[in-house]
Write a protein that holds these residues in place. Sequence first.
Motif, PDB file in Angstrom:
ATOM      1  N   PHE A  93     -11.695 -32.834  16.623  1.00 40.65           N
ATOM      2  CA  PHE A  93     -10.718 -31.941  17.215  1.00 40.65           C
ATOM      3  C   PHE A  93     -10.469 -32.401  18.650  1.00 40.65           C
ATOM      4  CE2 PHE A  93     -11.796 -27.819  14.667  1.00 40.65           C
ATOM      5  CZ  PHE A  93     -11.610 -28.504  13.491  1.00 40.65           C
ATOM      6  N   ALA A  94      -9.245 -32.250  19.125  1.00 44.68           N
ATOM      7  CA  ALA A  94      -8.948 -32.649  20.500  1.00 44.68           C
ATOM      8  C   ALA A  94      -7.764 -31.856  21.030  1.00 44.68           C
ATOM      9  CB  ALA A  94      -8.648 -34.152  20.593  1.00 44.68           C
ATOM     10  N   ALA A  95      -7.769 -31.609  22.331  1.00 41.77           N
ATOM     11  CA  ALA A  95      -6.625 -31.016  23.020  1.00 41.77           C
ATOM     12  C   ALA A  95      -6.394 -31.810  24.300  1.00 41.77           C
ATOM     13  CB  ALA A  95      -6.874 -29.552  23.346  1.00 41.77           C
ATOM     14  N   ILE A  96      -5.122 -32.079  24.595  1.00 45.79           N
ATOM     15  CA  ILE A  96      -4.741 -32.773  25.825  1.00 45.79           C
ATOM     16  C   ILE A  96      -3.644 -31.943  26.479  1.00 45.79           C
ATOM     17  CG2 ILE A  96      -3.827 -34.907  26.811  1.00 45.79           C
ATOM     18  CD1 ILE A  96      -4.872 -36.340  24.286  1.00 45.79           C
ATOM     19  N   TRP A  97      -3.880 -31.504  27.715  1.00 45.69           N
ATOM     20  CA  TRP A  97      -2.894 -30.667  28.385  1.00 45.69           C
ATOM     21  C   TRP A  97      -2.906 -30.910  29.886  1.00 45.69           C
ATOM     22  CZ3 TRP A  97      -7.746 -29.165  27.183  1.00 45.69           C
ATOM     23  CH2 TRP A  97      -8.435 -28.307  28.031  1.00 45.69           C
TER      24      TRP A  97
END
Length: 505
Positions: A376-380
């Motif tokens: 899982f990954a989030a980039i913001w």
Amino acid sequence: MKLTRTFICSVILAGFTALSLQAAPVRDKRTGMYVSHYENVLGTSLQIKVKTGSEKQAAAAEAAALHEIERLSHILSGYDAASEFSRWTRTQDRPVAISKELFEVLDLFDQWRNRSNGALDASAQVIGQLWKQAASRQDLPTEAAIQQAVAQVRARHWQLDATAQTATHTSQAPLVLNSFAKSYIIQQASDAAMAVNGVEAVLVNIGGDIVISGDHAETIRVSDPKADAENDAPLNQLLLHNRAVATSGNYRRGENIRGRWYSHIVDPRTGMPAGEVISATVVSPRATDAGALATAMNVLTPAESAALAAGIPGTEYLLVTKDGQQIKSAGWDALTIPEAPAPMVVKPAADQWDENFELLINLELAQLPGFARRPFAAIWITDKDMRTVRTIAVWYNKDRWLHELRAWYSANHDAYTGDAGDMRTISSATRSAGKYSLKWDGKDDKGNYVKPGKYTVNIEVVREHGSYQLMSEEINCAKRPQQVSLPGNTEVAGASLEYRKRTVN
């Protein structure tokens, strides 16, 4: 201006993650397909979709495909010294009984070597190695060295006996089966998954080469070779059913010598890297035909490519030349679907982001032994007050596990309107396993340009049975280009940020 760096690393989830992040494929609400992503599969990434009535059946189909990929890799790999192919290459001038699969792939090479008038050859590695060595010296290979390499390639490399199913290795040239091995394996993996009881359709995408089988029509995004970040607009969108699609191009792999880019795809007939065509996408009923044509079309002239494709019924193609020209087969447009209407172009105000600039985010996931599910990954992006400006990407599967991306979730889940993870299917030149590029165009989540200045890029990664990582990096997005590298951790091998002049398509 000095860049600041903040890392929050290595919060081990030990057991908690194992209980909460499920390994089963996830169902895409829009298509009813169960979807999974893996890394380190044939040196690249794998996306598999299964249309069936239950998660259990989807998992069984996925397991069948993975087993077939692993089995065939042990037969065909040129990088595994213990593979059947590698062991056979260590024999010389004597017939050796080989497996049906290795015989079929060697026979395909013979067929396509003749069909393409030598544009495809298993010994092209000889020329590729020559240019790699030249790049390490930053000097072009000599004409004599090129001609010597071409002479090696022109030799006969094996002799097949179909009755005895033997192959005699007859040359000293290094051999690699890349042009066919991946396409062959993708087709066999798809067939294995389709054989599972209750499975209606399967899509297998390994590194941008795709097979769609069964009762399903898939939307395929064709990557633009001049703008190939994950979130760039595609060159075309295709709607395909029971077809294979392959893309080959020079925009992800190659050598830089004295400031000039040389493709990793070489012309075995001349010893020179291909250069006139920078991307070829081929749709065909059989995966091996699509894969062979996509590679050959980077080497051949457009006229030669057209003649070659005409001999394979049901084949369509799109070529992109180095000057940006698009060359399509007669039936290509019939496969495409219209893009969504482009949003109204709004020019930024004088005190807003310079539209000629963009922020490139490069991310390389750590590679685990064997086939590993993508984490899982989030980039913001956040501003100086730590308020979210733009969510660039969120990779997850089921909605109920989205809170595992704890930093992104606590700040953004109420406003997030994206779909469940990255379900899109992209055909592109093969990228290395775990390597992703994304861009920020200076707009917020509402489509408005922000002001120039300091912004923080946040990269959050959590892996099943792994660790939790949060990396935060501030970069000054003003008039002057900026670059910064982020050191790796247990889940991210490395990352980099580059505020730069926008690439022009």
